[in-house]
Design a protein around this motif. Structure first.
Motif, PDB file in Angstrom:
ATOM      1  N   ASN A 129      12.125   0.036 -10.292  1.00  0.00           N
ATOM      2  CA  ASN A 129      11.528  -1.294  -9.337  1.00  0.00           C
ATOM      3  C   ASN A 129      11.367  -2.579 -10.106  1.00  0.00           C
ATOM      4  OD1 ASN A 129      12.951  -0.391  -6.938  1.00  0.00           O
ATOM      5  ND2 ASN A 129      11.218   1.039  -6.452  1.00  0.00           N
ATOM      6  N   ARG A 130      10.905  -2.853  -9.532  1.00  0.00           N
ATOM      7  CA  ARG A 130      10.023  -4.609 -10.343  1.00  0.00           C
ATOM      8  C   ARG A 130       8.212  -3.832  -9.532  1.00  0.00           C
ATOM      9  NH1 ARG A 130       8.769  -9.604  -8.052  1.00  0.00           N
ATOM     10  NH2 ARG A 130       9.949 -11.227  -9.454  1.00  0.00           N
ATOM     11  N   LYS A 131       8.014  -4.134 -11.352  1.00  0.00           N
ATOM     12  CA  LYS A 131       6.567  -4.004 -11.168  1.00  0.00           C
ATOM     13  C   LYS A 131       5.640  -5.452 -10.194  1.00  0.00           C
ATOM     14  CE  LYS A 131       2.725  -1.197 -13.619  1.00  0.00           C
ATOM     15  NZ  LYS A 131       2.909  -1.303 -15.186  1.00  0.00           N
ATOM     16  N   LEU A 132       5.123  -5.803 -10.221  1.00  0.00           N
ATOM     17  CA  LEU A 132       4.057  -6.360  -9.472  1.00  0.00           C
ATOM     18  C   LEU A 132       2.714  -6.623 -10.103  1.00  0.00           C
ATOM     19  CD1 LEU A 132       5.316  -7.215  -5.524  1.00  0.00           C
ATOM     20  CD2 LEU A 132       6.517  -7.833  -7.360  1.00  0.00           C
ATOM     21  N   ALA A 133       2.899  -5.559 -10.773  1.00  0.00           N
ATOM     22  CA  ALA A 133       0.552  -5.611 -10.724  1.00  0.00           C
ATOM     23  C   ALA A 133       0.724  -3.953 -11.027  1.00  0.00           C
ATOM     24  CB  ALA A 133      -0.285  -5.970  -9.320  1.00  0.00           C
ATOM     25  N   GLU A 134      -0.707  -3.941 -11.419  1.00  0.00           N
ATOM     26  CA  GLU A 134      -1.466  -2.342 -11.517  1.00  0.00           C
ATOM     27  C   GLU A 134      -3.072  -2.498 -12.039  1.00  0.00           C
ATOM     28  OE1 GLU A 134       0.435  -0.194 -15.051  1.00  0.00           O
ATOM     29  OE2 GLU A 134      -1.009   0.598 -15.711  1.00  0.00           O
ATOM     30  N   PHE A 135      -3.960  -2.105 -11.759  1.00  0.00           N
ATOM     31  CA  PHE A 135      -4.985  -1.722 -11.398  1.00  0.00           C
ATOM     32  C   PHE A 135      -6.214  -0.841 -11.812  1.00  0.00           C
ATOM     33  CE2 PHE A 135      -6.532  -1.609  -7.644  1.00  0.00           C
ATOM     34  CZ  PHE A 135      -6.230  -1.584  -6.769  1.00  0.00           C
ATOM     35  N   ASN A 136      -6.826  -0.359 -12.900  1.00  0.00           N
ATOM     36  CA  ASN A 136      -7.690   0.481 -12.205  1.00  0.00           C
ATOM     37  C   ASN A 136      -9.002   0.756 -11.504  1.00  0.00           C
ATOM     38  OD1 ASN A 136      -6.532   2.264 -14.441  1.00  0.00           O
ATOM     39  ND2 ASN A 136      -7.126   1.023 -15.820  1.00  0.00           N
ATOM     40  N   LEU A 137      -9.153   1.978 -10.280  1.00  0.00           N
ATOM     41  CA  LEU A 137      -9.945   2.320  -9.652  1.00  0.00           C
ATOM     42  C   LEU A 137     -11.257   2.602 -10.223  1.00  0.00           C
ATOM     43  CD1 LEU A 137     -11.538   1.119  -6.728  1.00  0.00           C
ATOM     44  CD2 LEU A 137     -10.585   3.314  -5.897  1.00  0.00           C
ATOM     45  N   ILE A 160      10.139 -12.434   7.068  1.00  0.00           N
ATOM     46  CA  ILE A 160       9.576 -11.428   7.141  1.00  0.00           C
ATOM     47  C   ILE A 160       9.518 -10.863   5.618  1.00  0.00           C
ATOM     48  CG2 ILE A 160      11.196 -10.273   8.829  1.00  0.00           C
ATOM     49  CD1 ILE A 160      13.584 -10.878   6.956  1.00  0.00           C
ATOM     50  N   THR A 161       9.813  -9.691   5.031  1.00  0.00           N
ATOM     51  CA  THR A 161       9.191  -9.770   3.681  1.00  0.00           C
ATOM     52  C   THR A 161      10.880  -8.986   2.788  1.00  0.00           C
ATOM     53  OG1 THR A 161       8.306  -6.872   4.365  1.00  0.00           O
ATOM     54  CG2 THR A 161       6.956  -8.492   3.650  1.00  0.00           C
ATOM     55  N   PRO A 162      11.394  -9.412   1.906  1.00  0.00           N
ATOM     56  CA  PRO A 162      12.600  -9.463   1.113  1.00  0.00           C
ATOM     57  C   PRO A 162      12.682  -7.755   1.016  1.00  0.00           C
ATOM     58  CG  PRO A 162      11.964 -11.217  -0.032  1.00  0.00           C
ATOM     59  CD  PRO A 162      10.726 -10.585   1.275  1.00  0.00           C
ATOM     60  N   LEU A 163      11.768  -7.238   0.305  1.00  0.00           N
ATOM     61  CA  LEU A 163      11.897  -5.886  -0.253  1.00  0.00           C
ATOM     62  C   LEU A 163      11.083  -5.307  -0.473  1.00  0.00           C
ATOM     63  CD1 LEU A 163      13.012  -7.599  -3.023  1.00  0.00           C
ATOM     64  CD2 LEU A 163      13.801  -5.951  -1.899  1.00  0.00           C
ATOM     65  N   SER A 164      11.140  -4.216   0.003  1.00  0.00           N
ATOM     66  CA  SER A 164       9.924  -2.920   0.610  1.00  0.00           C
ATOM     67  C   SER A 164       8.368  -2.970  -0.240  1.00  0.00           C
ATOM     68  CB  SER A 164      10.217  -1.127   0.723  1.00  0.00           C
ATOM     69  OG  SER A 164      11.027  -1.261   1.434  1.00  0.00           O
ATOM     70  N   LEU A 165       7.657  -3.212  -0.533  1.00  0.00           N
ATOM     71  CA  LEU A 165       6.262  -3.014  -1.524  1.00  0.00           C
ATOM     72  C   LEU A 165       5.637  -1.448  -1.275  1.00  0.00           C
ATOM     73  CD1 LEU A 165       5.266  -6.356   0.098  1.00  0.00           C
ATOM     74  CD2 LEU A 165       6.472  -6.163  -2.126  1.00  0.00           C
ATOM     75  N   GLY A 166       5.097  -0.798  -1.988  1.00  0.00           N
ATOM     76  CA  GLY A 166       4.503  -0.506  -2.540  1.00  0.00           C
ATOM     77  C   GLY A 166       4.391   0.030  -3.723  1.00  0.00           C
ATOM     78  N   ILE A 167       3.488   1.884  -3.558  1.00  0.00           N
ATOM     79  CA  ILE A 167       2.902   2.538  -5.439  1.00  0.00           C
ATOM     80  C   ILE A 167       3.691   3.940  -6.099  1.00  0.00           C
ATOM     81  CG2 ILE A 167       0.518   1.310  -4.041  1.00  0.00           C
ATOM     82  CD1 ILE A 167      -0.714   3.961  -4.046  1.00  0.00           C
ATOM     83  N   GLU A 168       3.091   3.542  -7.091  1.00  0.00           N
ATOM     84  CA  GLU A 168       3.914   4.692  -7.934  1.00  0.00           C
ATOM     85  C   GLU A 168       2.919   5.947  -7.481  1.00  0.00           C
ATOM     86  OE1 GLU A 168       3.790   4.307 -11.860  1.00  0.00           O
ATOM     87  OE2 GLU A 168       4.216   6.368 -12.025  1.00  0.00           O
ATOM     88  N   PHE A 202       4.678  -1.513  -6.813  1.00  0.00           N
ATOM     89  CA  PHE A 202       5.735  -2.474  -7.153  1.00  0.00           C
ATOM     90  C   PHE A 202       7.036  -2.973  -5.514  1.00  0.00           C
ATOM     91  CE2 PHE A 202       5.286   0.714 -10.514  1.00  0.00           C
ATOM     92  CZ  PHE A 202       5.801   0.563 -11.434  1.00  0.00           C
ATOM     93  N   GLN A 203       7.620  -3.357  -6.101  1.00  0.00           N
ATOM     94  CA  GLN A 203       8.349  -3.599  -4.958  1.00  0.00           C
ATOM     95  C   GLN A 203       9.957  -3.335  -5.434  1.00  0.00           C
ATOM     96  OE1 GLN A 203       9.416  -8.083  -5.730  1.00  0.00           O
ATOM     97  NE2 GLN A 203       8.997  -8.293  -3.505  1.00  0.00           N
ATOM     98  N   GLY A 204      11.547  -3.235  -4.008  1.00  0.00           N
ATOM     99  CA  GLY A 204      11.917  -2.238  -4.374  1.00  0.00           C
ATOM    100  C   GLY A 204      12.387  -2.001  -3.803  1.00  0.00           C
ATOM    101  N   GLU A 205      13.807  -1.543  -3.340  1.00  0.00           N
ATOM    102  CA  GLU A 205      14.283  -0.155  -2.373  1.00  0.00           C
ATOM    103  C   GLU A 205      14.906   1.020  -3.279  1.00  0.00           C
ATOM    104  OE1 GLU A 205      13.860  -1.066   0.487  1.00  0.00           O
ATOM    105  OE2 GLU A 205      13.345  -3.025  -1.028  1.00  0.00           O
ATOM    106  N   ARG A 206      14.921   1.105  -4.647  1.00  0.00           N
ATOM    107  CA  ARG A 206      14.862   2.194  -5.280  1.00  0.00           C
ATOM    108  C   ARG A 206      13.852   3.199  -4.697  1.00  0.00           C
ATOM    109  NH1 ARG A 206      18.530   1.957  -9.622  1.00  0.00           N
ATOM    110  NH2 ARG A 206      19.126   4.055  -9.524  1.00  0.00           N
ATOM    111  N   ASP A 207      14.137   4.501  -5.640  1.00  0.00           N
ATOM    112  CA  ASP A 207      13.103   6.152  -5.275  1.00  0.00           C
ATOM    113  C   ASP A 207      11.983   6.360  -6.378  1.00  0.00           C
ATOM    114  OD1 ASP A 207      15.174   6.577  -3.528  1.00  0.00           O
ATOM    115  OD2 ASP A 207      13.521   7.506  -2.398  1.00  0.00           O
ATOM    116  N   LEU A 208      12.883   5.587  -7.348  1.00  0.00           N
ATOM    117  CA  LEU A 208      11.766   5.890  -8.828  1.00  0.00           C
ATOM    118  C   LEU A 208      11.408   4.810  -8.209  1.00  0.00           C
ATOM    119  CD1 LEU A 208      13.927   8.397 -10.876  1.00  0.00           C
ATOM    120  CD2 LEU A 208      12.099   8.616  -9.503  1.00  0.00           C
ATOM    121  N   VAL A 209      10.200   4.387  -9.119  1.00  0.00           N
ATOM    122  CA  VAL A 209       9.753   3.106  -9.662  1.00  0.00           C
ATOM    123  C   VAL A 209      10.131   2.743 -11.388  1.00  0.00           C
ATOM    124  CG1 VAL A 209       7.034   3.756  -8.116  1.00  0.00           C
ATOM    125  CG2 VAL A 209       7.454   4.157 -10.976  1.00  0.00           C
TER     126      VAL A 209
END
Ligand code: AMP
Length: 620
Positions: free
Chosen positions: A453-461, A396-404, A443-450
């Motif tokens: 949380n822990r930043k994993l990566a960033e890129f531009n489309l 399982i994934t230990p922490l939530s994964l999401g975007i800003e 980002f990775q983590g459980e908090r509401d504000l990025v």
């Protein structure tokens, strides 16, 4: 060497921490655990034997909050401040629920936006997440009182048809109540686990779960194989249940006794009494052949045959839903191996008979149908605690994964404890006209504000062709593959341009760090939720100021002087409040601005339609 701790506050022996299973229902909620002695699932009961806590919240004088039976008694006397059926509002926008507004006796804010609903009690605005958290907090307190030990970890059940937003809302409610939500489990999956289905690894089965409660009906078809539960289809009716049976009995009695509508309307308590007698009769007829009672000097009677005739149309409707569910799953009746009965209304013998007959099987009904979902949640909790060695624990994934997203908020794409492999996708758009690129920060983590949380990566489309704001459709997808690698892809669907990135979320994270991130999210749950609510209110206010300003600029000549000056004042007031940082004041100001602009917006709309129609032939 085994160690034993003693809880200094209570004096009780501290065992391995208890994980509770919670059935957070539309009408009632309850908690179950695996009994440490018998190893069997049991629901937690108060001294008076009550296990069900009505899912009702009442707001009283001086901000007092009552949950459960204590709140239920205010349903009729204080409908505005007594909130029921919150589950129907979880993860919903006002547009989603506006057709059902007659059902809710409390105030759901109509600000004509796509944003999530808010409920007003007194001068405070609550989100369904906050309201559910009050119910969960009450359940947590009761469980702690009965178990005499702190309860901080839980598994919570949700309907199989709940979408991402609704699941996330349920998780957030748990967190706000001080609970670490280890997993959100589908109600039919929990019911299957309660009957021991899906526990052994080799088992391959197709199960139908028939859930008829007080106000809702759900049928879910599940495929179980190797301990994995897959929902093949769901069907049902969100406004059908035991309450309809009660109403059918009432209508029948009103006809029989000749009670006139004047008599009933002039005496609300008579109507209420009649409703209670109808429910009593219905329950009585589940085990007896005839019922007799008296209301206000009128004799009431009903036998089983009459009752079954009254409710048969409703039961027939549920069977049609079962047929639809089978069809959607691409299955025939013979493909169903097991049928499980859930919900208080499945105690009605006609219901059990009809469902058994339709599926051509003996149905599982030995467990209490009100408790079976909570019992199954406790079984799942026990599996997650690692106590059930027969069960295979998937990666399982230990922490939530999401975007800003806007305002620096975290938008969770894959919640923690999701099974691997796992994928999710969501669509976003641009904020500015002609915006050529979009920044995706992962980002990775459980908090509401990025920022927490822990930043994993960033890129531009980049290379999005020039379009007005809101038109580009950027799909962001997350895939955690079997090796635990996260692939994030962003694609503009109209032009087809895309970009992707790969990261290893677990890299460099120790178990202690994961634990700390989880603990922080619980400690800060309340502040986080308040910040999120404020950021959302501020964003909504900015958008409304923008659109209203553009509108009045464009349509200056159509507005009266009074409308113009009222609007600019309301805009100014709202603008001043944005920085002040009180979400309730912002919502009140948004409401006010909407009230001012609604009449002229409607007037202009009518005029525009009138113009467009002029001189045109309408064809059928
Ligand atoms: P639930 O939403 O699952 O708690 O189901 C509540 C519904 O079950 C209500 O409409 C109750 O009136 C109904 N119910 C509870 N007990 C019985 C019974 N013995 N016979 C028939 N209906 C019942």
């Amino acid at each position: 060497m085994a160690t034993i701790g003693i809880n200094i506050a209570t004096g009780s022996l501290q065992q391995k921490e208890m994980i509770v299973g919670i059935d957070l229902g539309t009408t009632n909620s309850l908690v179950a655990i695996i009994h440490p002695g018998s190893k069997e699932p049991v629901v937690l009961k108060e001294h008076d034997g009550a296990a069900l806590v009505p899912s009702i919240v009442h707001f009283g004088e001086a901000n007092s909050i009552t949950v459960g039976d204590g709140a239920k008694q205010f349903l009729i006397t204080e409908p505005h401040n007594t909130i029921f059926s919150v589950k129907r509002l979880m993860g919903k926008s006002y547009n989603d629920v506006k057709d059902q507004s007659a059902f809710f006796t409390y105030r759901i804010i109509d600000d004509n936006t796509e944003s999530l609903v808010k409920i007003q009690a007194g001068s405070t605005f609550y989100s369904p997440v906050e309201l559910s958290s009050f119910i969960l907090k009450e359940l947590k307190h009761r469980a702690e009182h009965i178990l005499k030990t702190p309860v901080t970890k839980a598994v919570i059940t949700v309907p199989a048809y709940f979408n991402d937003a609704q699941r996330q809302a349920t998780r957030d409610a748990g967190r706000l109540a001080g609970l670490d939500v280890l997993r959100i489990v589908n109600e039919p999956t929990a019911a299957s686990l309660a009957y021991g289905l899906g526990i052994s690894r080799e088992e391959v089965k197709t199960v139908a779960v028939y859930d008829l409660g007080g106000g809702t009906f759900d049928i879910s078809i599940l495929r179980i194989s190797n301990g994995i539960f897959e929902v093949l289809s769901t069907n049902g009716d969100t406004y059908l249940g035991g309450d309809d049976f009660d109403r059918a009995i009432m209508d029948h009695w009103i006809k029989e006794t000749g009670l006139t509508s004047e008599e009933l309307n002039s005496n609300k308590s008579l109507l209420q009494e009649l409703r209670l007698k109808a429910e009593e009769a219905k329950k009585f007829l589940s085990t007896s052949d005839s019922y007799n009672g008296i209301v206000a000097g009128h004799e009431l009677s009903l036998d089983k045959e009459q009752f079954e005739k009254l409710v048969e149309p409703f039961v027939t409707k549920t069977i049609q839903n079962c047929k639809n569910a089978l069809q959607d799953a691409g299955l025939a009746i013979n493909d169903i191996d097991e049928v499980i009965m859930v919900g208080g209304s499945t105690r009605v013998p006609l219901v059990r008979r009809s469902v058994g007959k339709f599926f051509g099987k003996k149905v599982h009904d030995s467990l209490n149908p009100d408790e079976v979902v909570a019992l199954g949640a406790a079984v799942q909790a026990d599996i997650l605690a690692g106590n059930n060695k027969d069960f295979l624990l998937l990666d399982i994934t230990p922490l939530s994964l999401g975007i800003e997203t806007m305002g620096g908020l975290m938008d969770v794409m894959i919640p923690r404890n999701s099974k691997i492999p796992s994928k999710a996708a969501r669509q976003y758009t641009t904020q500015k006209d002609g915006q050529g690129s979009i920044r995706i920060a992962v980002f990775q983590g459980e908090r509401d504000l990025v920022k927490d949380n822990r930043k994993l990566a960033e890129f531009n489309l980049t290379g999005i062709p020039g379009m007005p704001a809101g038109l580009p459709k950027v799909e962001v997808s997350f895939l955690v593959n079997a090796d635990g690698i996260l692939v994030v892809k962003a694609k503009e669907l109209r032009s087809g341009i895309e970009q992707s990135i790969e990261v290893k979320p677990q890299y460099g994270l120790t178990d202690e760090e994961v634990e700390k991130m989880l603990a922080d999210s619980i400690t800060h749950a309340k502040d986080d939720m308040q910040t999120r609510a404020l950021v959302e209110a501020q964003t909504e206010a900015k958008q409304i100021i923008d659109t209203t300003s553009q509108f009045i600029n464009k349509n200056k000549t159509f507005l009266t002087g009074k409308e113009m000056s009222e609007t600019t004042t309301a805009i100014q007031q709202l603008d001043d409040l944005i920085e002040k940082g009180n979400k309730d004041e912002i919502h009140t100001a948004i409401e006010k601005l909407n009230e001012i602009s609604r009449p002229y917006a409607e007037r202009l709309m009518d005029e525009a339609i009138g113009k467009a129609m002029k001189g045109k032939n309408i064809m059928e």
